[in-house]
Structure formats: structure tokens, C-alpha cells
Design a protein around this motif. Structure first.
Motif, mmCIF file in Angstrom:
data_model
loop_
_atom_site.group_PDB
_atom_site.id
_atom_site.type_symbol
_atom_site.label_atom_id
_atom_site.label_comp_id
_atom_site.label_asym_id
_atom_site.label_seq_id
_atom_site.Cartn_x
_atom_site.Cartn_y
_atom_site.Cartn_z
ATOM 1 N N SER A 107 -7.965 1.123 5.073
ATOM 2 C CA SER A 107 -7.075 1.471 6.176
ATOM 3 C C SER A 107 -7.882 1.781 7.443
ATOM 4 O O SER A 107 -8.815 2.567 7.420
ATOM 5 C CB SER A 107 -6.249 2.693 5.784
ATOM 6 N N PHE A 115 -6.825 5.161 1.268
ATOM 7 C CA PHE A 115 -7.274 3.768 1.284
ATOM 8 C C PHE A 115 -8.448 3.585 2.209
ATOM 9 O O PHE A 115 -8.366 3.835 3.403
ATOM 10 C CB PHE A 115 -6.140 2.854 1.745
ATOM 11 N N SER A 156 -2.671 7.947 4.201
ATOM 12 C CA SER A 156 -3.415 6.691 4.153
ATOM 13 C C SER A 156 -4.870 6.877 4.560
ATOM 14 O O SER A 156 -5.745 6.111 4.188
ATOM 15 C CB SER A 156 -2.738 5.656 5.045
ATOM 16 N N ARG A 196 0.806 -1.218 0.000
ATOM 17 C CA ARG A 196 0.000 0.000 0.000
ATOM 18 C C ARG A 196 0.839 1.267 0.000
ATOM 19 O O ARG A 196 0.543 2.222 -0.711
ATOM 20 C CB ARG A 196 -0.856 0.019 1.257
ATOM 21 N N TYR A 197 1.859 1.267 0.853
ATOM 22 C CA TYR A 197 2.569 2.529 1.070
ATOM 23 C C TYR A 197 3.928 2.604 0.382
ATOM 24 O O TYR A 197 4.608 3.615 0.463
ATOM 25 C CB TYR A 197 2.743 2.796 2.583
#
Ligand SMILES: Nc1ncnc2c1ncn2[C@@H]1O[C@H](COP(=O)(O)OP(=O)(O)O)[C@@H](O)[C@H]1O
Ligand SMILES: [Mg+2]
Length: 468
Positions: free
Chosen positions: A428, A425, A421, A373-374
Motif C-alpha cells: 500500500s 499491507f 492499510s 485488499r480491503y
């Protein structure tokens, strides 16, 4: 015993104090009394000896016994008090001077020979019928030049002394009693005062409530003996306060997290119900609702997991996990999503981890999801797993923008999310890393994170301890 335990400390201690004072003072009184008695008895003995020696000298200087027999009054009144006994006689004859006010019978005695000095050893013990101590002695004396022998029998009755002694005994008893009473009362007062800090401390502790959990016992007010207690108590309050804050923060965060999806659900549902819709529209809304519900249920599931791990009694069943195999499975699983973000895995693994398989997967998955994701698009995600001196490690590393130490420190906190985030997302929820840490805690291992500025990489390390 129960009664004793329920007694106030000051009363108990004062009573024990009084007992000690009583024992000590009584012994001291007894010692003083017997010392005084001994001294008086000794003085009486030497007085008696001195008197008899005096008579012996007197006889020696006399011309003959006749002189004495003629003037009995002179000897009768000479020396000594009215109770004392003086009997002078020729051996085997009736006494020619007989002063014996108490009519006491002398004990059988062997007279001390002429020329032998009198010593306390020559004295004989006796008691008057009323219990007063009497000392007897018998000695021979030479009269004049004619070798005429006279036996002197004398006794000293301790009338005066026994009066003095009984008086003294009374005073000793009164003094002992007074001292005991005084020490008890003073001891009690002092203890009451001395225990005051304890009361103060109790009052201070009594005022601490959840509303002012930050209040502490004043350690400076406490005497050194109580400081340890105050410190321990304050340390306990620190822990309680931290736990309490943690809990209220957690419930605030939880409410906040759940509010958004619930609001969305409600809003969408209300709008949809506002007017008649086509079937496709309903389907769309239901799908969207399902998405929110899934999100909610994931949060709930995570929270439940964390709540369970808080009770660390959870026994984890462990096996040897082949690291190369497992890490391969993880990277295979995430390869698709990684590719979407132009990321690829670099993997190096060997050895085994001793851990619970489900939890191991969950922890590593959480790290890899984050990396996917990051991670900076177009870079590599490095996965490493291997054995170490004290167990095994798993490292997940990806490129990303600079992250300050402050953020690194709070990353493992529940509901912590980086700003980006939050928006980017929807999945998240900020619980991923706290679950990782909880799992590592259950294993007796550790999870840590570091950022390398030179390489622009963030790396997460999991350390699993070796099998016990
Ligand atoms: N591999 C990573 N690279 C960069 N930032 C990360 C990484 N893993 C976690 N973070 C940061 O830490 C935060 C907390 O992570 P996590 O607990 O997994 O929650 P979530 O992923 O649900 O946001 C993330 O929101 C992100 O800002
Ligand atoms: Mg995460």
C-alpha cells in the motif's frame, strides 16, 4: 506610439483632458465673441437707421432747405461720433452739408424712396481702409411743404465697437488659455490622486511572496472599478496558493514515503556488513532489499505517471473496449488472491467503453486490488459495467467497515491511506486511487466513491464519456 505607451497614465490622460478643454473652451470663446460682435453690429445698424429717420423727420418739419444751408454747423455736429459720415445734397448736385472725416467714398447706392421706411436690408456693407466695419445708407427726405427732395447719405463707422471687440477678443483668449492651463494642472492632480488606489494595489501585490502566499489584496480599499481586478487577482492567488500547498505537501509526502524503505535498506545493509556472513544470509538480505527496491520503484513509477498526467496535454488514444470480456479478464486474474481472503466476484457486464485500453485496465485493476485488499472476508465483490446515456460506467463494490464522509472525500488524494492499510499491507502506498482519478481526468470522465450504511458497502464508480 511606443513613446506614448510608455507615458504614465496620469500624464496621458491629463494631456488628452487638456486637449478636450482646449477644443471646448476655444469653441465657446469663439461663440461668445461672435455673439457679442453680432449684437454690437445690430445695435450699430439700428443706430444708423434711427439717425437717418431722425434727419428725415427733421427735414420734414423745416420750412425750407435754406434754413439748413445757413446753419451747417448745427447739422455737422449733430448726433454721432466724429468718425461718422453725413452728406446732404439735392439729387444730382454737390452736397450742401458734407461731413466725412475719413474721406471715404460711398458705394453706389439706390436711395430709399420717400415714405418707405428704412430697414437693415437697405444698409450697404463697407470697410474703412484700416479694416473697421462701415455701414452705408442712402435715403430721400422731403423738406417742408414744398416737395423739395434731399438725399441723405450716412455711414456708421464702428470705431468704438471694434475697440471694444478687440479688447473682448483679448480677454476671451486669455480666459481660454487660463482655463486650459488650470484644467490641465487640476486634472493632473486629480488623476494622480484618483490613481492612488492602483498604486496601493500594486504595492500590496508586490509584497506577496511564496512565504506569505495567504496575503490578499484588500478589496474594501479598492474603488468598485478595481474590485473586479482585485477579485480576479485574489482568485488567482487562491489557485496559486492551493497549487503551491499541493506541491509542497506532495514533496513532503514523497520524501516521507521514500525515507522508510531507504532507511530499511541502509539499516539492513549496514548490519549485514558489520560482520562476515554466510552466503544464505547474504542472499536473504539481498532478497529483502530487492523487495524494498521494488516497492520504491513502484512508487517512483506511479509518481512519474501522475506527474505526466498533470500535463493534461497527453493525448489518449481510445478504442471501444468490450466490457464483458475485459471485466472477465480482470476477475479471472484476481480470483486467486481473492480466494485467499475468502472473497468471490459477482460480475455483470455488457456494452463497450470508449477509452484507452491500457489506462482502462490500470484504473479498473487499481479498484479491484483495493476491493480484494480491503473487502470483508467471506463476502462478495460486485463488478458491474455497462453503457449509460452519456457513455459507460464501471462499478466496483465491496463490503467493509463504516467509512466516514471525511475519509471518503480524501481517499483520492495522493498518499492517502486508511490507518489499517498502513500497517497491514506493505504494497500500500496510497497512490492507487489518485492514479484512478488522474486517468479518469485524462478521459474527460469522473471517478466517485460512496458508502451505503444499510448495506455496509463501499462502491467506486468510473464514468467514461461516450465517443465524441
Ligand atoms: N475498496 C475499498 N474498501 C475499503 N477501503 C478502501 C477501498 N479502496 C480504498 N480504500 C481506502 O482508501 C485508501 C487509499 O486507497 P489507494 O489510493 O488505492 O491507496 P492504497 O491502496 O495504496 O492504500 C486505502 O488505503 C484504503 O484505506
Ligand atoms: Mg490501492
Amino acid at each position: 506610439m511606443k513613446f506614448w505607451k510608455s507615458w504614465p497614465l496620469a500624464h496621458r490622460t491629463a494631456l488628452l483632458f487638456a486637449l478636450v478643454a482646449c477644443v471646448v473652451m476655444t469653441s465657446l470663446g469663439m461663440y461668445l465673441y461672435s455673439a457679442a460682435r453680432q449684437a454690437l453690429e445690430m445695435r450699430a445698424d439700428y443706430t444708423l437707421i434711427g439717425r437717418v429717420e431722425h434727419f428725415r423727420n427733421l427735414f420734414h418739419d423745416l420750412y425750407d432747405v435754406k434754413q439748413m444751408e445757413e446753419r451747417p454747423a448745427l447739422f455737422e455736429s449733430m448726433l454721432g461720433n466724429e468718425q461718422d459720415v453725413r452728406i446732404f445734397r439735392h439729387i444730382g448736385e454737390a452736397p450742401f452739408i458734407h461731413v466725412n472725416p475719413g474721406n471715404m467714398t460711398p458705394p453706389p447706392m439706390e436711395p430709399v424712396e420717400i415714405g418707405m421706411p428704412l430697414t437693415p436690408n437697405a444698409l450697404h456693407e463697407g470697410v474703412r481702409p484700416d479694416g473697421v466695419r462701415v455701414r452705408w445708407v442712402s435715403a430721400l427726405a422731403e423738406v417742408g411743404e414744398r416737395n423739395d427732395k434731399v438725399e441723405i447719405i450716412a455711414a456708421y463707422v464702428m470705431t468704438q465697437e471694434s475697440k471694444v471687440l478687440s479688447n473682448y477678443l483679448l480677454r476671451v483668449i486669455v480666459a481660454v488659455a487660463l482655463t486650459v492651463v488650470l484644467t490641465t494642472v487640476l486634472g493632473f492632480a486629480i488623476l494622480k490622486r484618483g490613481l492612488m488606489p492602483l498604486q496601493t494595489m500594486g504595492n500590496q501585490a508586490g509584497e506577496i511572496t511564496p512565504a506569505n502566499l495567504s496575503a490578499r489584496l484588500l478589496r474594501e480599499d479598492a474603488p468598485p472599478e478595481l474590485r473586479q481586478l482585485a477579485d480576479a487577482f485574489n482568485a488567482m492567488l487562491d489557485r496559486l496558493e492551493a497549487g503551491f500547498q499541493h506541491l509542497s505537501q506532495f514533496s513532503a509526502d514523497l520524501a516521507h514515503e521514500i525515507r522508510t524503505p531507504v532507511n530499511i535498506l541502509m539499516g539492513q545493509t549496514q548490519v549485514t556488513l558489520g560482520q562476515e556472513r554466510r552466503t544464505e544470509e547474504y542472499e536473504q538480505v539481498l532478497e529483502s532489499n530487492l523487495e524494498e527496491l521494488t516497492r520504491l520503484s513502484r512508487i517512483i513509477e506511479n509518481i512519474l505517471f501522475l506527474a505526466n498526467t498533470d500535463h493534461a496535454s497527453l493525448a489518449v488514444e481510445r478504442v471501444d473496449i468490450p466490457l464483458a470480456d475485459e471485466l472477465g479478464k480482470v476477475s479471472d486474474y484476481f480470483e486467486g488472491i481473492a480466494e485467499e481472503r475468502e472473497l468471490h466476484f459477482e460480475r455483470e457486464a455488457s456494452g463497450t467503453s470508449y477509452a484507452n485500453l491500457v489506462m482502462w485496465r490500470r484504473a479498473v485493476n487499481n479498484l479491484v486490488i483495493n476491493a480484494v485488499r480491503y473487502g470483508k472476508p467471506g463476502t462478495a465483490i460486485k463488478l458491474y459495467a455497462g453503457t449509460e446515456a452519456q457513455g459507460s460506467i464501471v462499478v466496483v463494490e465491496n463490503q467493509c467497515d463504516f467509512i466516514s464522509q471525511e475519509h471518503l472525500d480524501s481517499m483520492f488524494n495522493r498518499f492517502y491511506r486508511g490507518d489499517k492499510s498502513r500497517n497491514e499491507f506493505t504494497e500500500s502506498n496510497g497512490l492507487g486511487l489518485s492514479i484512478v482519478r488522474a486517468i479518469m481526468g485524462l478521459h474527460g470522465g469522473s471517478a466517485s466513491v460512496s458508502y451505503s450504511v444499510q448495506q455496509g458497502t463501499i462502491s467506486f464508480r468510473l464514468h467514461f464519456p461516450a465517443s465524441a
